[in-house]
Design a protein around this motif. Structure first.
Motif, short mmCIF file in Angstrom:
data_model
loop_
_atom_site.label_atom_id
_atom_site.label_comp_id
_atom_site.label_asym_id
_atom_site.label_seq_id
_atom_site.Cartn_x
_atom_site.Cartn_y
_atom_site.Cartn_z
N ALA A 127 0.83 -1.21 0.00
CA ALA A 127 0.00 0.00 0.00
C ALA A 127 0.86 1.26 0.00
CB ALA A 127 -0.94 0.00 1.20
N ARG A 128 2.02 1.23 0.69
CA ARG A 128 2.91 2.39 0.67
C ARG A 128 3.47 2.61 -0.73
NH1 ARG A 128 3.88 7.25 2.38
NH2 ARG A 128 4.00 7.52 0.13
N LEU A 129 3.81 1.51 -1.42
CA LEU A 129 4.33 1.62 -2.78
C LEU A 129 3.24 2.11 -3.74
CD1 LEU A 129 6.46 -1.65 -2.91
CD2 LEU A 129 7.22 0.67 -2.39
N ALA A 130 2.00 1.70 -3.50
CA ALA A 130 0.89 2.20 -4.32
C ALA A 130 0.67 3.69 -4.11
CB ALA A 130 -0.39 1.42 -4.00
N SER A 151 0.55 27.54 -25.97
CA SER A 151 -0.49 27.66 -26.99
C SER A 151 -1.11 26.32 -27.35
CB SER A 151 0.10 28.29 -28.27
OG SER A 151 1.15 27.46 -28.77
N LEU A 152 -0.43 25.22 -26.95
CA LEU A 152 -0.94 23.90 -27.28
C LEU A 152 -1.99 23.46 -26.26
CD1 LEU A 152 2.34 22.01 -28.24
CD2 LEU A 152 0.67 23.06 -29.76
N PRO A 153 -2.92 22.62 -26.69
CA PRO A 153 -3.91 22.10 -25.73
C PRO A 153 -3.22 21.21 -24.70
CG PRO A 153 -4.05 20.92 -27.82
CD PRO A 153 -3.12 22.08 -28.05
N GLN A 154 -3.79 21.13 -23.52
CA GLN A 154 -3.23 20.31 -22.45
C GLN A 154 -4.24 19.23 -22.06
OE1 GLN A 154 -0.23 20.54 -21.72
NE2 GLN A 154 0.36 22.54 -22.48
N PRO A 155 -4.28 18.12 -22.78
CA PRO A 155 -5.23 17.06 -22.46
C PRO A 155 -4.85 16.37 -21.16
CG PRO A 155 -3.70 16.33 -24.16
CD PRO A 155 -3.42 17.79 -23.94
N PRO A 156 -5.78 15.64 -20.57
CA PRO A 156 -5.47 14.93 -19.32
C PRO A 156 -4.42 13.85 -19.54
CG PRO A 156 -7.58 14.21 -20.22
CD PRO A 156 -7.16 15.40 -21.02
N LEU A 157 -3.75 13.47 -18.48
CA LEU A 157 -2.75 12.42 -18.55
C LEU A 157 -3.44 11.06 -18.62
CD1 LEU A 157 0.21 11.48 -18.41
CD2 LEU A 157 0.01 11.54 -15.91
N GLU A 158 -3.10 10.27 -19.64
CA GLU A 158 -3.65 8.93 -19.82
C GLU A 158 -2.51 7.92 -19.73
OE1 GLU A 158 -6.91 8.80 -23.00
OE2 GLU A 158 -5.62 10.44 -23.65
N VAL A 159 -2.69 6.92 -18.88
CA VAL A 159 -1.59 6.01 -18.55
C VAL A 159 -1.96 4.56 -18.84
CG1 VAL A 159 -0.04 5.21 -16.72
CG2 VAL A 159 -0.88 7.58 -16.70
N ILE A 160 -1.03 3.84 -19.47
CA ILE A 160 -1.11 2.39 -19.55
C ILE A 160 -0.13 1.86 -18.50
CG2 ILE A 160 -0.80 0.31 -20.94
CD1 ILE A 160 -3.04 2.04 -21.98
N GLY A 161 -0.63 1.20 -17.47
CA GLY A 161 0.22 0.65 -16.43
C GLY A 161 0.65 -0.76 -16.78
N VAL A 162 1.96 -0.99 -16.79
CA VAL A 162 2.51 -2.32 -17.08
C VAL A 162 3.21 -2.80 -15.82
CG1 VAL A 162 3.98 -3.68 -18.62
CG2 VAL A 162 2.85 -1.61 -19.49
N ALA A 169 0.87 -6.19 -8.35
CA ALA A 169 0.23 -6.06 -7.04
C ALA A 169 0.08 -4.60 -6.64
CB ALA A 169 1.04 -6.82 -6.00
N ILE A 170 1.06 -3.78 -6.99
CA ILE A 170 0.99 -2.36 -6.67
C ILE A 170 -0.15 -1.70 -7.46
CG2 ILE A 170 2.24 -0.16 -6.92
CD1 ILE A 170 4.81 -1.82 -6.33
N LEU A 171 -0.32 -2.09 -8.71
CA LEU A 171 -1.42 -1.55 -9.51
C LEU A 171 -2.77 -1.98 -8.94
CD1 LEU A 171 -0.04 -2.01 -13.14
CD2 LEU A 171 -0.37 0.15 -11.91
N TRP A 172 -2.91 -3.22 -8.53
CA TRP A 172 -4.18 -3.67 -7.94
C TRP A 172 -4.47 -2.91 -6.64
CZ3 TRP A 172 -1.94 -9.14 -8.80
CH2 TRP A 172 -2.19 -9.55 -10.10
N THR A 173 -3.44 -2.70 -5.85
CA THR A 173 -3.63 -1.94 -4.61
C THR A 173 -3.98 -0.49 -4.90
OG1 THR A 173 -2.00 -3.38 -3.55
CG2 THR A 173 -2.58 -1.36 -2.39
N TYR A 174 -3.34 0.07 -5.93
CA TYR A 174 -3.67 1.43 -6.36
C TYR A 174 -5.16 1.52 -6.70
CZ TYR A 174 -3.46 5.83 -8.95
OH TYR A 174 -3.67 7.12 -9.38
N GLY A 186 -5.65 1.67 -19.26
CA GLY A 186 -5.59 0.23 -19.37
C GLY A 186 -4.48 -0.32 -18.50
N PHE A 187 -4.50 -1.65 -18.31
CA PHE A 187 -3.53 -2.30 -17.43
C PHE A 187 -2.99 -3.57 -18.08
CE2 PHE A 187 -6.49 -0.05 -14.67
CZ PHE A 187 -5.65 0.63 -13.80
#
Length: 369
Positions: A127-130, A151-162, A169-174, A186-187
């Motif tokens: 959980a601390r690592l998450a 001047s460029l658009p700033q879209p939200p951050l989109e992440v593929i976690g590998v 386990a850290i991703l599941w806890t996250y 996506g994961f």
């Protein structure tokens, strides 16, 4: 960045930030390749491939993956707390919490334990690592904006976690702590079942649990191996290599690995494990990791899922890893699938070309919708 220890980062396709940010020993740019672009005007730091290594590993695990993945993508890998070149909070005998020092370079200080190793305090929980991961993503989300023209658009951050091994386990806890709705598109979970221990619940027996560390006795044995003095821990590191490389765990006549390559792999991975600041800290982490039941958390994943597993893994069975997809579908997620490799636990190393291609294909599917 608000972390108890500063992470060592590998940033690909983000040379500007890599050259201007100061953390312990890094970060460093691993590639001169360009990230994708926004409206063909500048680098696109809105879509990120985030690589999470396994237990006692580091970002160096992905040396065979960085260049290919970063040709047209922004790629970040980080040495988790207590791993590689990231540090831990040092504990002084008799000192208050406020007096404890922060170790950002992984080097030993003058105050030694009886086994010759520095003493560290706290942080040895998944959980601390998450939470570290959440802080890291928040940092990347805000820092990237300083390197794109206003001047460029700033879209939200989109992440593929590998997530590989404990990285999964850290991703599941996250997901359990923060949900998957803030950053992730996506994961990919690489060779990790959602529960290492055998369990009384839901028929979780030897066919699904970890093959070597699955109950109190085997966990204590693993702790003893990792808690050895640094000079005696090489056999532990070597055992990890034998467990995680398919051609060593289950050799086949068709393996084309000569002695020179075998030795080179061995030195590479044992050297990474030897970088970790504290074997005692890892021993405490493994106790938390092996008991952590992520099965219900998998039911809460709403984003696409790809589970990769090695047929010659010394860690998990395909049946155990397939539980991730079954649980995701039980929660209503129909975008969950598996991909089985002919190699072992470190399939991203043994079958790097296939791994890289599947990660890029998966990312394309996630980001095309």
């Amino acid at each position: 960045m608000t972390l108890l220890c500063f992470p060592y980062l590998v940033l690909c396709g983000w040379t500007e930030l890599a050259n201007s940010t100061s953390t312990s020993g890094g970060p460093r740019a691993r590639s001169d390749s360009k990230a994708s672009v926004i409206a063909e005007e500048g680098p696109n730091y809105s879509r990120l491939l985030l690589l999470l290594h396994g237990f006692s590993g580091s970002s160096d695990y992905f040396d065979r993956n960085f260049d290919e993945l970063a040709k047209n993508h922004w790629v970040v890998a980080w040495d988790m707390r207590g791993h590689g070149r990231s540090g831990l909070v040092k504990a002084r005998k008799g000192a208050s919490e406020e007096e404890s020092e922060q170790d950002n370079d992984g080097k030993e200080n003058d105050e030694k334990k009886e086994n010759g190793e520095t003493s560290y305090k706290g942080g040895y929980h998944v959980a601390r690592l998450a939470t570290d991961l959440h802080n890291l993503l928040t940092f990347l989300k805000t820092s990237r904006l300083g390197f794109s023209p206003q001047s460029l658009p700033q879209p939200p951050l989109e992440v593929i976690g590998v997530g590989c091994s404990i990285g999964a386990a850290i991703l599941w806890t996250y997901i359990e702590l923060f949900t998957d709705s803030d950053f992730f598109s996506g994961f990919i979970f690489v060779d990790q079942a959602p529960l290492q221990d055998r369990s009384l619940f839901d028929s979780w027996d030897s066919t699904k649990a970890h093959k070597g560390c699955y109950d109190e006795a085997t966990m204590l044995g693993a702790q003893q191996a990792w808690n050895l003095p640094p000079e005696d821990r090489h056999a532990t590191h070597l055992g990890l290599v034998d467990e995680c490389l398919g051609y060593r765990h289950k050799p086949l006549p068709t393996d084309k690995i000569d002695e020179k390559e075998r030795k080179k792999d061995e030195e590479f991975f044992t050297g990474i494990s030897a970088q970790c600041p504290s074997g005692e800290w890892l021993a405490k982490l493994i106790a938390d990791h092996t008991r952590y039941d992520h099965r219900e958390a998998c039911e809460g994943i709403s984003k696409p899922v790809l589970v990769m597993g090695g047929k010659r893994s010394g860690c998990f069975s395909l049946e155990g890893m397939e539980e991730v997809v079954k649980r995701a579908k039980k929660g209503g997620n129909e975008k969950a699938e598996t991909s089985w490799y002919e190699s072992g636990h470190w399939l991203f190393w043994e079958e790097a070309e296939r791994f890289n291609g599947e990660v890029l294909d998966f990312a394309k599917r996630c980001w095309s919708e």
